[in-house]
Design a protein around this motif. Structure first.
Motif, PDB file in Angstrom:
ATOM      1  N   GLY A  80      16.269  45.548  48.372  1.00  0.00           N
ATOM      2  CA  GLY A  80      15.876  44.476  49.046  1.00  0.00           C
ATOM      3  C   GLY A  80      16.508  43.542  49.978  1.00  0.00           C
ATOM      4  N   ARG A  81      17.886  43.736  49.899  1.00  0.00           N
ATOM      5  CA  ARG A  81      18.761  42.954  50.703  1.00  0.00           C
ATOM      6  C   ARG A  81      19.029  43.234  52.225  1.00  0.00           C
ATOM      7  NH1 ARG A  81      23.030  43.013  45.222  1.00  0.00           N
ATOM      8  NH2 ARG A  81      21.843  41.460  44.082  1.00  0.00           N
ATOM      9  N   HIS A  82      19.619  42.380  52.696  1.00  0.00           N
ATOM     10  CA  HIS A  82      19.982  42.678  54.170  1.00  0.00           C
ATOM     11  C   HIS A  82      21.490  42.391  54.437  1.00  0.00           C
ATOM     12  CE1 HIS A  82      18.528  43.572  58.375  1.00  0.00           C
ATOM     13  NE2 HIS A  82      19.644  42.805  58.661  1.00  0.00           N
ATOM     14  N   GLU A  83      22.188  43.296  55.139  1.00  0.00           N
ATOM     15  CA  GLU A  83      23.612  42.837  55.457  1.00  0.00           C
ATOM     16  C   GLU A  83      23.871  42.837  56.916  1.00  0.00           C
ATOM     17  OE1 GLU A  83      26.700  44.822  52.386  1.00  0.00           O
ATOM     18  OE2 GLU A  83      25.409  46.267  52.994  1.00  0.00           O
ATOM     19  N   TRP A  84      25.120  42.053  56.950  1.00  0.00           N
ATOM     20  CA  TRP A  84      25.511  41.944  58.259  1.00  0.00           C
ATOM     21  C   TRP A  84      27.069  41.990  58.213  1.00  0.00           C
ATOM     22  CZ3 TRP A  84      21.900  38.711  56.394  1.00  0.00           C
ATOM     23  CH2 TRP A  84      20.644  38.561  57.076  1.00  0.00           C
ATOM     24  N   TYR A  85      27.697  42.959  59.033  1.00  0.00           N
ATOM     25  CA  TYR A  85      29.128  43.037  59.060  1.00  0.00           C
ATOM     26  C   TYR A  85      29.656  42.313  60.346  1.00  0.00           C
ATOM     27  CZ  TYR A  85      28.612  46.573  55.248  1.00  0.00           C
ATOM     28  OH  TYR A  85      28.350  46.909  54.140  1.00  0.00           O
ATOM     29  N   GLY A  86      30.544  41.196  60.210  1.00  0.00           N
ATOM     30  CA  GLY A  86      31.020  40.738  61.077  1.00  0.00           C
ATOM     31  C   GLY A  86      32.387  41.036  61.581  1.00  0.00           C
ATOM     32  N   ALA A  87      32.894  42.083  62.224  1.00  0.00           N
ATOM     33  CA  ALA A  87      34.284  42.432  62.318  1.00  0.00           C
ATOM     34  C   ALA A  87      35.008  41.769  63.237  1.00  0.00           C
ATOM     35  CB  ALA A  87      33.963  43.869  62.925  1.00  0.00           C
ATOM     36  N   ARG A  88      36.206  41.401  62.790  1.00  0.00           N
ATOM     37  CA  ARG A  88      37.113  40.524  63.417  1.00  0.00           C
ATOM     38  C   ARG A  88      38.436  40.988  63.858  1.00  0.00           C
ATOM     39  NH1 ARG A  88      37.237  35.928  59.254  1.00  0.00           N
ATOM     40  NH2 ARG A  88      38.429  35.036  60.680  1.00  0.00           N
ATOM     41  N   ASP A  89      38.764  42.152  63.462  1.00  0.00           N
ATOM     42  CA  ASP A  89      39.856  42.732  63.773  1.00  0.00           C
ATOM     43  C   ASP A  89      39.821  44.279  63.461  1.00  0.00           C
ATOM     44  OD1 ASP A  89      42.555  43.182  64.663  1.00  0.00           O
ATOM     45  OD2 ASP A  89      43.659  42.094  63.236  1.00  0.00           O
ATOM     46  N   LEU A  90      40.544  44.953  63.848  1.00  0.00           N
ATOM     47  CA  LEU A  90      40.872  46.540  63.675  1.00  0.00           C
ATOM     48  C   LEU A  90      41.964  47.079  63.918  1.00  0.00           C
ATOM     49  CD1 LEU A  90      38.103  49.101  64.185  1.00  0.00           C
ATOM     50  CD2 LEU A  90      40.510  49.704  65.001  1.00  0.00           C
ATOM     51  N   ARG A  91      42.763  47.694  62.717  1.00  0.00           N
ATOM     52  CA  ARG A  91      43.982  48.539  63.121  1.00  0.00           C
ATOM     53  C   ARG A  91      43.729  50.013  62.632  1.00  0.00           C
ATOM     54  NH1 ARG A  91      48.912  45.570  63.213  1.00  0.00           N
ATOM     55  NH2 ARG A  91      48.661  43.357  63.112  1.00  0.00           N
ATOM     56  N   PRO A  92      44.509  50.777  63.225  1.00  0.00           N
ATOM     57  CA  PRO A  92      44.344  52.265  62.874  1.00  0.00           C
ATOM     58  C   PRO A  92      45.221  52.464  61.487  1.00  0.00           C
ATOM     59  CG  PRO A  92      45.891  52.146  64.537  1.00  0.00           C
ATOM     60  CD  PRO A  92      45.283  50.646  64.304  1.00  0.00           C
ATOM     61  N   VAL A  93      44.626  53.409  60.606  1.00  0.00           N
ATOM     62  CA  VAL A  93      45.670  53.955  59.783  1.00  0.00           C
ATOM     63  C   VAL A  93      46.329  55.319  59.973  1.00  0.00           C
ATOM     64  CG1 VAL A  93      45.399  54.893  57.395  1.00  0.00           C
ATOM     65  CG2 VAL A  93      43.967  53.123  57.768  1.00  0.00           C
ATOM     66  N   ARG A  94      47.657  54.955  60.214  1.00  0.00           N
ATOM     67  CA  ARG A  94      48.619  55.978  60.672  1.00  0.00           C
ATOM     68  C   ARG A  94      48.909  57.229  59.454  1.00  0.00           C
ATOM     69  NH1 ARG A  94      47.257  55.801  65.666  1.00  0.00           N
ATOM     70  NH2 ARG A  94      47.890  54.011  66.941  1.00  0.00           N
ATOM     71  N   ASP A  95      49.018  56.657  58.245  1.00  0.00           N
ATOM     72  CA  ASP A  95      49.747  57.627  57.169  1.00  0.00           C
ATOM     73  C   ASP A  95      48.815  57.049  55.800  1.00  0.00           C
ATOM     74  OD1 ASP A  95      51.754  59.246  58.479  1.00  0.00           O
ATOM     75  OD2 ASP A  95      52.479  57.169  58.680  1.00  0.00           O
ATOM     76  N   ALA A  96      48.499  58.178  55.087  1.00  0.00           N
ATOM     77  CA  ALA A  96      47.887  57.773  53.832  1.00  0.00           C
ATOM     78  C   ALA A  96      48.034  59.066  52.799  1.00  0.00           C
ATOM     79  CB  ALA A  96      46.360  57.533  54.384  1.00  0.00           C
ATOM     80  N   GLY A  97      47.779  58.749  51.837  1.00  0.00           N
ATOM     81  CA  GLY A  97      47.692  59.803  50.620  1.00  0.00           C
ATOM     82  C   GLY A  97      47.090  59.170  49.694  1.00  0.00           C
ATOM     83  N   ALA A  98      46.413  60.014  48.485  1.00  0.00           N
ATOM     84  CA  ALA A  98      45.648  59.646  47.518  1.00  0.00           C
ATOM     85  C   ALA A  98      45.386  60.484  46.489  1.00  0.00           C
ATOM     86  CB  ALA A  98      44.101  59.337  47.930  1.00  0.00           C
ATOM     87  N   VAL A  99      45.544  60.071  45.384  1.00  0.00           N
ATOM     88  CA  VAL A  99      45.348  60.858  44.256  1.00  0.00           C
ATOM     89  C   VAL A  99      44.324  60.346  43.331  1.00  0.00           C
ATOM     90  CG1 VAL A  99      46.246  62.120  41.921  1.00  0.00           C
ATOM     91  CG2 VAL A  99      47.942  61.560  43.998  1.00  0.00           C
ATOM     92  N   LEU A 100      43.108  61.012  43.043  1.00  0.00           N
ATOM     93  CA  LEU A 100      41.911  60.508  42.438  1.00  0.00           C
ATOM     94  C   LEU A 100      41.631  61.596  41.140  1.00  0.00           C
ATOM     95  CD1 LEU A 100      39.250  58.950  42.208  1.00  0.00           C
ATOM     96  CD2 LEU A 100      38.220  60.759  43.606  1.00  0.00           C
TER      97      LEU A 100
END
Length: 202
Positions: free
Chosen positions: A146-166
């Motif tokens: 029953g909660r409400h959310e607001w996302y106030g974005a204040r900056d954005l940078r692209p992700v150029r490289d990434a790698g992950a092991v799950l």
């Protein structure tokens, strides 16, 4: 702060949304200020739709799981190290590394909005339609419990490289966050990125 007679929780930090060639999509929340103190958590959705939460303690796990939807919740330390543009995230189940690029026009536009305005629910609601049309994200909506959310974005940078092991599986190179993750009412931008955000939950 009040919302329809209920208290609001304020989380200030960064969210990274990253897709992978394996089909698994990852969402890192790295919160420098929150009702629970500084912490980080990771939401992962596999290609088959299995949704996993990695949270550092039972208290934050209960709160996040009551706000979003998961098929599995694991309590384990989530450690974040940042050196310049290079991020490293480690837990018992996950190792994630990514590098951010230079901010483009969207990031510059977000930084130009004063914080006092960018974090007001009415402003967040007003920019919701452009954000949905341009970036494929929703800035506000009804969350779990029953909660409400607001996302106030204040900056954005692209992700150029990434790698992950799950869980010992190499997830492959970065890819668009497609299909959108299904933890709550919204998703991250389609292109992998790191967003500076203030989130209100009430």
């Amino acid at each position: 702060m009040k919302n329809r007679g209920r208290a609001r929780w304020i989380f200030d930090g960064r969210i990274a949304g990253i897709g992978t060639a394996s089909g698994t999509r990852l969402v890192l929340g790295c919160w420098t200020h929150s009702p629970f103190g500084p912490f980080a958590d990771v939401m992962a959705e596999r290609r088959d739709g299995h949704r996993l939460l990695l949270a550092p303690d039972r208290r934050t796990a209960r709160f996040v799981a009551a706000t979003y939807s998961f098929d599995e919740v694991r309590v384990e330390p989530v450690r974040v190290t940042v050196r310049g543009d290079h991020w490293t995230v480690t837990s018992d189940s996950l190792t994630l590394r990514f590098t951010t690029g230079r901010r483009g026009p969207p990031g510059l536009a977000l930084r130009a909005v004063p914080r006092v305005l960018a974090t007001r629910p009415r402003w967040i609601e007003a920019v919701g339609l452009p954000a949905r049309l341009l970036r494929g994200v929703r800035t506000c909506g009804t969350a779990g419990g029953g909660r409400h959310e607001w996302y106030g974005a204040r900056d954005l940078r692209p992700v150029r490289d990434a790698g992950a092991v799950l869980e010992g599986e190499d997830l492959g190179p970065p890819a668009p966050v497609v299909p959108p993750v299904r933890f709550g009412f919204g998703s991250t931008p389609r292109r992998p990125c790191l967003v500076r955000v203030t989130t209100l939950v009430g």
